[in-house]
Design an enzyme around this catalytic site. Structure first.
Site, PDB file in Angstrom:
ATOM      1  N   GLY A  12      -0.251  62.930 121.825  1.00  0.00           N
ATOM      2  CA  GLY A  12      -0.689  63.136 123.204  1.00  0.00           C
ATOM      3  C   GLY A  12      -1.397  61.906 123.744  1.00  0.00           C
ATOM      4  N   ASP A  13      -1.708  61.945 125.032  1.00  0.00           N
ATOM      5  CA  ASP A  13      -2.443  60.849 125.694  1.00  0.00           C
ATOM      6  C   ASP A  13      -1.690  59.535 125.695  1.00  0.00           C
ATOM      7  OD1 ASP A  13      -4.624  62.660 125.880  1.00  0.00           O
ATOM      8  OD2 ASP A  13      -5.199  62.132 123.840  1.00  0.00           O
ATOM      9  N   LYS A  16       1.925  59.627 129.706  1.00  0.00           N
ATOM     10  CA  LYS A  16       3.151  60.248 130.240  1.00  0.00           C
ATOM     11  C   LYS A  16       3.071  60.481 131.743  1.00  0.00           C
ATOM     12  CE  LYS A  16       2.543  63.731 127.509  1.00  0.00           C
ATOM     13  NZ  LYS A  16       1.465  63.190 126.666  1.00  0.00           N
ATOM     14  N   GLY A  40      -4.041  66.639 130.202  1.00  0.00           N
ATOM     15  CA  GLY A  40      -4.762  65.931 131.249  1.00  0.00           C
ATOM     16  C   GLY A  40      -3.967  64.715 131.643  1.00  0.00           C
ATOM     17  N   HIS A  41      -3.420  64.721 132.835  1.00  0.00           N
ATOM     18  CA  HIS A  41      -2.613  63.594 133.282  1.00  0.00           C
ATOM     19  C   HIS A  41      -3.356  62.857 134.388  1.00  0.00           C
ATOM     20  CE1 HIS A  41       1.321  65.681 131.825  1.00  0.00           C
ATOM     21  NE2 HIS A  41       0.573  65.212 130.854  1.00  0.00           N
ATOM     22  N   ARG A 152       3.061  89.816 121.461  1.00  0.00           N
ATOM     23  CA  ARG A 152       3.729  90.650 122.468  1.00  0.00           C
ATOM     24  C   ARG A 152       2.781  91.575 123.226  1.00  0.00           C
ATOM     25  NH1 ARG A 152       8.119  92.199 118.115  1.00  0.00           N
ATOM     26  NH2 ARG A 152       6.165  92.180 116.955  1.00  0.00           N
ATOM     27  N   GLN A 233       0.966  67.120 126.004  1.00  0.00           N
ATOM     28  CA  GLN A 233       0.623  66.853 124.591  1.00  0.00           C
ATOM     29  C   GLN A 233       1.639  65.865 123.978  1.00  0.00           C
ATOM     30  OE1 GLN A 233       0.535  70.490 125.515  1.00  0.00           O
ATOM     31  NE2 GLN A 233      -1.497  69.895 126.164  1.00  0.00           N
ATOM     32  N   THR A 314     -11.548  66.488 127.842  1.00  0.00           N
ATOM     33  CA  THR A 314     -12.820  66.783 127.167  1.00  0.00           C
ATOM     34  C   THR A 314     -13.836  65.645 127.258  1.00  0.00           C
ATOM     35  OG1 THR A 314     -11.962  65.844 125.128  1.00  0.00           O
ATOM     36  CG2 THR A 314     -11.653  68.219 125.440  1.00  0.00           C
ATOM     37  N   GLY A 315     -13.402  64.428 127.616  1.00  0.00           N
ATOM     38  CA  GLY A 315     -14.309  63.279 127.647  1.00  0.00           C
ATOM     39  C   GLY A 315     -14.628  62.735 126.261  1.00  0.00           C
ATOM     40  N   VAL A 427       1.629  47.371 131.678  1.00  0.00           N
ATOM     41  CA  VAL A 427       0.723  46.246 131.411  1.00  0.00           C
ATOM     42  C   VAL A 427      -0.545  46.344 132.257  1.00  0.00           C
ATOM     43  CG1 VAL A 427       2.460  44.604 130.579  1.00  0.00           C
ATOM     44  CG2 VAL A 427       2.096  44.843 133.045  1.00  0.00           C
ATOM     45  N   GLY A 428      -0.848  47.541 132.728  1.00  0.00           N
ATOM     46  CA  GLY A 428      -2.057  47.748 133.530  1.00  0.00           C
ATOM     47  C   GLY A 428      -1.998  49.106 134.176  1.00  0.00           C
TER      48      GLY A 428
HETATM   49  P1  IMP Z   1      -5.588  73.033 121.824  1.00  0.00           P
HETATM   50  O1  IMP Z   1      -4.267  72.673 122.418  1.00  0.00           O
HETATM   51  O2  IMP Z   1      -6.711  73.015 122.834  1.00  0.00           O
HETATM   52  O3  IMP Z   1      -5.536  74.293 121.037  1.00  0.00           O
HETATM   53  O4  IMP Z   1      -5.972  71.872 120.771  1.00  0.00           O
HETATM   54  C1  IMP Z   1      -5.275  71.688 119.561  1.00  0.00           C
HETATM   55  C2  IMP Z   1      -5.171  70.219 119.211  1.00  0.00           C
HETATM   56  O5  IMP Z   1      -4.355  69.563 120.173  1.00  0.00           O
HETATM   57  C3  IMP Z   1      -6.509  69.470 119.230  1.00  0.00           C
HETATM   58  O6  IMP Z   1      -6.468  68.447 118.247  1.00  0.00           O
HETATM   59  C4  IMP Z   1      -6.541  68.843 120.614  1.00  0.00           C
HETATM   60  O7  IMP Z   1      -7.380  67.709 120.666  1.00  0.00           O
HETATM   61  C5  IMP Z   1      -5.085  68.483 120.786  1.00  0.00           C
HETATM   62  N1  IMP Z   1      -4.648  68.409 122.187  1.00  0.00           N
HETATM   63  C6  IMP Z   1      -4.313  69.431 122.995  1.00  0.00           C
HETATM   64  N2  IMP Z   1      -3.919  68.975 124.198  1.00  0.00           N
HETATM   65  C7  IMP Z   1      -3.980  67.646 124.140  1.00  0.00           C
HETATM   66  C8  IMP Z   1      -3.645  66.604 125.069  1.00  0.00           C
HETATM   67  O8  IMP Z   1      -3.204  66.825 126.204  1.00  0.00           O
HETATM   68  N3  IMP Z   1      -3.841  65.318 124.618  1.00  0.00           N
HETATM   69  C9  IMP Z   1      -4.284  65.050 123.365  1.00  0.00           C
HETATM   70  N4  IMP Z   1      -4.588  65.984 122.466  1.00  0.00           N
HETATM   71  C10 IMP Z   1      -4.441  67.267 122.853  1.00  0.00           C
END
Ligand code: IMP
Length: 438
Positions: A12-13, A16, A40-41, A152, A233, A314-315, A427-428
């Site tokens: 993730g991160d 995208k 988080g985009h 379910r 993700q 989450t910061g 590149v930025g």
């Molecule tokens: P959850 O999706 O909140 O249950 O988190 C499960 C795992 O996925 C944890 O390690 C989070 O940090 C990671 N995670 C979930 N969503 C993201 C994302 O958008 N970017 C990076 N890591 C993520």
């Protein structure tokens, strides 16, 4: 026109949102197919008061383009409170959001404060005694919402059509959650009547957006519209294919797009894997190429800029390390990637040496591929190929020829060692700061 799919090739991160924003300029529809507001985009909106940075968690980032229709597919779990907030924030920035421009699958699941409370209580319980027990979730209720779906007993978005009945079902759900919170975790329960009243209100406001999105997407594809599936993700967080149990509870890989949108694989076009030129991870779990100290700080940034390596949701500071090609090759294979997009190339400028992890070592043997998949990475030591770095500022580069020879060599090694061409290199942080490598 086919369905182009953008997936994260790491944890993730990868950036995208930025790439979706770019490719959405040529798309008619941008659809999210998995996850919820754990994503988080970060996107830049050109407002009348200059560029504004906006963080989207649920809405597809392509929606920033006024010609694009956004879809929230049925593979998602949707927190209606957050969705309404995001719609309002976009409107405040002058980006119109209406049922013509946003379609919510009737089969998506609704996430509640009960799921959020359970997620936090479960994490606290895992951490009790030993901190390594934590999964490091985003605390957004994702795991419990998908648990209800697979058990379910989930609340699907189609319930928004009958607000009163949804209120009753939500109240019952909260009463059940309270039993677990109070009896199992000793945590305070929630007020069923209050949550039910909130959901009745959300239902009235969101019902107009409900759509049979599988049918909608199919019709658009049949009529030659370009549809972009926007992954959230990343590959290594996939419930089945990722670094289990340090994963999320959905399917962010390319196959998830077909299930999560209700579109058949015959529509697949480009399958674009986005990867940083280094590696990051938020949350817990083994990370073979992790670096610490000055090197990690150099990759992470200080947090002064919104694109530094601190979680959008989450910061939290992200763990940083060198690009892991064993994991990237795995991502190429399980997603069927047709191309790679490299992000944050500018961050590597100024390092004396840059490294690529080409294989793993364990118990005296070398592994170019993971012997048992990526579930347990703890036993592996990275084997690096080290090459000279470059000092030049890359932010003005727009073609491969603008890059210094050492940076071009680094890109070429990634292509050679993954077997997939690199199409774009960022590149930025600005929209225009892209090298077109094709
Ligand atoms: P959850 O999706 O909140 O249950 O988190 C499960 C795992 O996925 C944890 O390690 C989070 O940090 C990671 N995670 C979930 N969503 C993201 C994302 O958008 N970017 C990076 N890591 C993520």
């Amino acid at each position: 026109m086919p369905l182009h799919i953008i997936v994260g090739a790491q944890w993730g991160d990868e950036g995208k949102g930025r790439i979706t924003d770019l490719l959405a300029a040529e798309a008619a529809v941008v659809a999210r197919y998995s996850g919820g507001d754990n994503a988080g985009h970060t996107v830049t909106v050109e407002g009348s008061a200059g560029p504004q940075i906006f963080k989207l968690h649920l809405l597809p980032s392509g929606l920033i383009h006024s010609h694009v229709v956004g879809v929230l597919g049925h593979g998602m779990v949707i927190n209606p409170r957050r969705l309404l907030d995001e719609i309002e924030q976009l409107r405040a920035l002058g980006v119109p959001v209406s049922p013509e421009r946003l379609k919510i699958s009737a089969a998506a699941h609704l996430l509640t404060p009960g799921h959020v409370a359970l997620d936090r209580a479960e994490e606290a319980a895992r951490a009790a005694g030993h901190a390594e027990g934590k999964l490091g979730t985003t605390g957004r209720g994702i795991g419990p919402a998908y648990t209800d779906k697979t058990a379910r007993r989930g609340l699907r978005a189609e319930n928004l059509l009958d607000p009163e009945r949804l209120g009753d079902r939500v109240a019952e759900h909260v009463r059940q959650v309270n039993q677990t919170l109070e009896r199992l975790y000793g945590a305070p329960g929630l007020d069923p009547a209050q949550v039910a009243a909130d959901y009745t209100d959300y239902a009235r406001r969101l019902a107009p957006y409900l759509t049979e999105t599988s049918l909608y997407l199919h019709e658009r594809l049949r009529h030659n519209a370009a549809v972009l599936a926007e992954g959230a993700q990343g590959t290594l967080l996939d419930l089945d294919l990722g670094t289990y149990p340090f994963v999320t509870s959905s399917s962010p890989t390319s196959a998830g797009a077909f299930v999560g949108l209700g579109v058949g694989p015959q529509w697949a076009g480009r399958i674009v894997g986005v990867t940083k030129v280094f590696q990051t991870r938020v949350g817990a779990g083994p990370f073979p190429t992790e670096t610490f100290g000055l090197e990690a700080e150099r990759l992470r940034g200080t947090g002064a800029n919104p694109w530094d390596e601190f979680g959008t949701t989450t910061g939290r500071p992200r763990r940083c390390g060198w690009l892991d090609l064993v994991l990237l090759r795995y991502a190429v294979r399980v997603n069927g990637l047709t191309e790679l997009v490299l992000t944050k190339m500018d961050v590597l400028s100024g390092l004396d040496e840059v490294r690529l992890c080409t294989a793993y070592a364990a118990n005296g043997a070398q592994h170019a591929e993971l012997p048992l998949g990526p579930a347990d990475l703890a036993p592996f030591q990275p084997v690096y190929e080290t090459m000279p770095g470059w000092r030049e500022d890359l932010s003005g580069a727009r073609t491969l020829a603008d890059l210094p020879a050492a940076a071009r060599h680094y890109v070429r090694r990634i292509e050679e060692l993954t077997g997939v061409p690199v199409s774009l290199i960022s590149v930025g942080p600005e929209r225009s700061q892209i090298v077109r490598a094709e």
